[in-house]
Design a protein around this motif. Structure first.
Motif, short mmCIF file in Angstrom:
data_model
loop_
_atom_site.label_atom_id
_atom_site.label_comp_id
_atom_site.label_asym_id
_atom_site.label_seq_id
_atom_site.Cartn_x
_atom_site.Cartn_y
_atom_site.Cartn_z
N THR A 225 -13.77 -13.84 30.98
CA THR A 225 -13.90 -12.28 31.63
C THR A 225 -12.71 -11.56 31.03
OG1 THR A 225 -15.06 -13.03 33.53
CG2 THR A 225 -13.95 -11.05 33.91
N VAL A 226 -12.99 -10.52 30.48
CA VAL A 226 -11.73 -9.72 29.77
C VAL A 226 -11.10 -8.85 30.82
CG1 VAL A 226 -11.01 -8.37 27.89
CG2 VAL A 226 -12.55 -10.17 27.47
N ALA A 227 -9.98 -8.43 31.12
CA ALA A 227 -9.32 -7.57 31.92
C ALA A 227 -9.45 -6.23 31.33
CB ALA A 227 -7.80 -7.99 32.24
N GLN A 228 -9.15 -5.12 31.87
CA GLN A 228 -9.30 -4.13 31.55
C GLN A 228 -8.23 -3.78 30.36
OE1 GLN A 228 -10.79 -0.91 32.65
NE2 GLN A 228 -10.22 -0.47 30.50
N GLN A 229 -8.81 -3.16 29.14
CA GLN A 229 -7.96 -2.88 28.11
C GLN A 229 -7.47 -1.50 27.91
OE1 GLN A 229 -10.01 -4.54 24.68
NE2 GLN A 229 -8.35 -5.93 24.60
N ILE B 35 -3.16 -4.15 26.46
CA ILE B 35 -3.20 -3.32 25.16
C ILE B 35 -4.17 -3.93 24.03
CG2 ILE B 35 -1.81 -2.18 23.58
CD1 ILE B 35 -1.28 -1.50 26.45
N ALA B 36 -5.13 -2.89 23.72
CA ALA B 36 -6.23 -3.10 22.67
C ALA B 36 -5.41 -3.48 21.65
CB ALA B 36 -6.96 -1.83 22.56
N PRO B 37 -6.00 -4.43 20.52
CA PRO B 37 -5.57 -4.72 19.26
C PRO B 37 -5.22 -3.53 18.43
CG PRO B 37 -7.46 -6.09 19.78
CD PRO B 37 -7.39 -4.97 20.85
N GLY B 38 -4.05 -3.72 17.64
CA GLY B 38 -3.77 -2.50 16.70
C GLY B 38 -2.07 -2.28 17.09
N PHE B 39 -1.72 -2.41 18.32
CA PHE B 39 -0.60 -2.03 18.90
C PHE B 39 0.44 -3.20 18.46
CE2 PHE B 39 2.69 -1.95 22.19
CZ PHE B 39 3.30 -0.75 21.99
N ASN B 40 1.75 -3.06 17.75
CA ASN B 40 2.39 -3.96 17.42
C ASN B 40 3.76 -3.90 18.08
OD1 ASN B 40 3.30 -1.77 16.08
ND2 ASN B 40 3.68 -3.00 13.89
N GLY B 41 3.93 -3.01 19.07
CA GLY B 41 5.21 -2.83 19.99
C GLY B 41 5.30 -3.68 21.24
N VAL B 42 6.09 -3.25 21.99
CA VAL B 42 6.35 -3.70 23.24
C VAL B 42 6.66 -2.67 24.13
CG1 VAL B 42 7.62 -5.30 24.46
CG2 VAL B 42 7.70 -5.83 22.24
N VAL B 43 5.58 -3.04 25.48
CA VAL B 43 5.69 -2.12 26.50
C VAL B 43 6.78 -2.35 27.36
CG1 VAL B 43 4.50 -1.11 28.53
CG2 VAL B 43 3.06 -1.55 26.39
N GLY C 62 -15.73 0.51 29.49
CA GLY C 62 -16.50 -0.71 29.34
C GLY C 62 -15.78 -1.95 29.10
N SER C 63 -14.29 -1.83 29.02
CA SER C 63 -13.67 -3.19 28.55
C SER C 63 -13.27 -3.91 29.75
CB SER C 63 -12.06 -2.78 28.05
OG SER C 63 -11.50 -1.86 28.78
N ALA C 64 -13.45 -3.72 30.86
CA ALA C 64 -13.01 -4.33 32.17
C ALA C 64 -14.18 -5.26 32.50
CB ALA C 64 -12.41 -3.59 33.48
N ASN C 65 -13.96 -6.43 32.92
CA ASN C 65 -14.76 -7.48 33.35
C ASN C 65 -16.32 -7.60 32.57
OD1 ASN C 65 -13.44 -7.78 35.84
ND2 ASN C 65 -13.92 -5.88 36.38
#
Length: 424
Positions: A18-22, A343-351, A385-388
């Motif tokens: 199960t994927v958490a909200q992205q 964070i969805a793929p494509g982000f290469n920084g750090v929150v 649609g990315s959650a659960n």
């Protein structure tokens, strides 16, 4: 055959998770230096600050409709201004702080200097920005400085304001005491809020649309948290209620509240944490009282601070090591998670911190951009649609970015209320 079916079913379940909200994260434009989003409302207005090249001077900044607006200052362009708290209203009222061109007559640093990289020397006033114009919010009689944090849809603005009382509990260079106040909604109206009996100073930090206000009560101290924040208060219809603490009458500070009267913030867990190195986030509601939110379960994380909450009860904040290696967090249904993992793929920084979340679940804050080396404001939008959702295992793993030492030092100085370096 039955065994084969059971094995197949087992393996199929293991191959899914199960994927958490992205969230899709986008960096926001800036004025040439580091920046941070500190507030996001339901109109997608993001406010905070951006520094100019060289990272010495900052101005309050509004991001809306894919554009950046410098809100200016109450003094000249070389003065500092900022929006430092989650303002939250949807009417379009922005509340913040700004230096003026008037030299500070008592030599005080006032609360503002901690948000301006330690710069002082001029009086600092709370401001309201509405319909393209900035106006100052006056101190109480005899005072020279004020500070504005939040505003509601009725046009009431909260913060704190100096009066003319020379208070022996002030720590130099602070001289005058200050009280929590509400400005407006009528022009030039200022209302003091009551303190806990025996206290001399305090601050109002947030207001909701029911007119409920949260803030702190204590002594004058350094005019920046610490012993001014001996008590965390909820004012309802002008009556103050002490909501408790996390084990010490120290640094206990509400940051935000929603329309359900849920309150989030941070505080000390022990009386010797005067520098605020080991503070803990909290959430409070009328049914359960105050509850601690511990740091992320990451190596050496010892500090947490809750900054924003929405109507769904989602909480965002910051979790840190003692040397300033920080991550933004999302807390929901009693579970804390690293926002970077969402964070969805494509982000290469750090929150590195999450400052506020609106009712659509959109988040703003600050992230490290390894491409530029800057600390940048961002907006993170939920991916529909990315959650659960059940997905195949072996998800994309983002590359881990090590924060440079100078960035960690900057974050430690600016991360939150501890070390008298509030939310800079």
């Amino acid at each position: 055959m039955l065994l084969a079916v059971l094995i197949a079913a087992c393996c199929a379940s293991l191959a899914q998770s199960t994927v958490a909200q992205q969230y899709q994260l986008t960096f926001l434009d800036d004025l040439g230096g580091n920046s941070r989003g500190n507030s996001i409302n339901n109109r997608n207005w993001i406010v905070g600050f951006s520094l100019f090249p060289g990272n010495q001077t900052r101005h309050a900044t509004l991001w809306r409709d894919a554009s950046l607006l410098d809100l200016g200052t109450l003094g000249g362009p070389d003065r500092n201004s900022s929006v430092v708290w989650p303002v939250k209203n949807n009417r379009g009222i922005i509340a913040g702080i700004s230096q003026t061109n008037t030299p500070e007559p008592n030599g005080e640093r006032w609360s503002c200097s901690a948000f301006f990289g330690g710069q002082f020397g001029y009086t600092c006033l709370g401001f309201v920005w509405e319909d393209g114009a900035m106006r100052s919010l006056p101190p109480l009689v005899g005072g020279y400085n004020s500070f504005a944090t939040g505003a509601n849809n009725q046009g009431k603005v909260v913060g704190w304001a100096e009066n003319g009382v020379h208070d022996s509990t002030c720590v130099a260079p602070q001289v005058l005491q200050f009280h929590p106040v509400i400005w407006g909604p009528e022009a030039n109206r200022i209302q003091e809020l009551p303190l806990i009996s025996g206290d001399t100073s305090g601050a109002a930090t947030a207001i909701n649309n029911k007119g409920q206000v949260v803030g702190i009560s204590g002594i004058c101290d350094q005019a920046v948290g610490r012993y001014t924040a001996k008590h965390a208060l909820l004012w309802d219809k002008g009556v103050a209620t002490d909501i408790g603490n996390l084990g010490a009458e120290l640094w206990i500070t509400p940051m935000a509240l929603n329309q359900h009267s849920d309150i989030v913030g941070f505080g000390a867990t022990r009386a010797d944490d005067t520098n605020g190195d080991f503070l803990r986030a909290f959430i409070w509601n009328r049914n359960d009282g105050i509850k601690r939110i511990d740091p992320l379960p990451l190596t050496d994380h010892v500090y947490s601070q809750a900054n924003g909450i929405n109507e769904r009860g989602q909480v965002v904040g910051i979790s840190c090591t003692v040397d300033g290696d920080c991550r933004g967090f999302l807390w929901e249904d009693d579970v804390i998670s690293d926002l970077n993992d969402h964070i969805a793929p494509g982000f290469n920084g750090v929150v590195i911190n999450a400052q506020d979340i609106n009712d659509q679940g959109e988040i703003t804050g600050r992230a490290f951009d390894p491409a530029t080396g800057q600390l940048r404001a961002f907006i993170a939008v939920p991916v529909p649609g990315s959650a659960n959702v059940k997905r195949a295992a072996s998800p994309v793993v983002q590359a881990k970015v090590l924060l440079p030492k100078d960035v960690r030092q900057t974050i430690r100085q600016q991360r939150g209320m501890g070390n008298a370096n509030l939310l800079r």
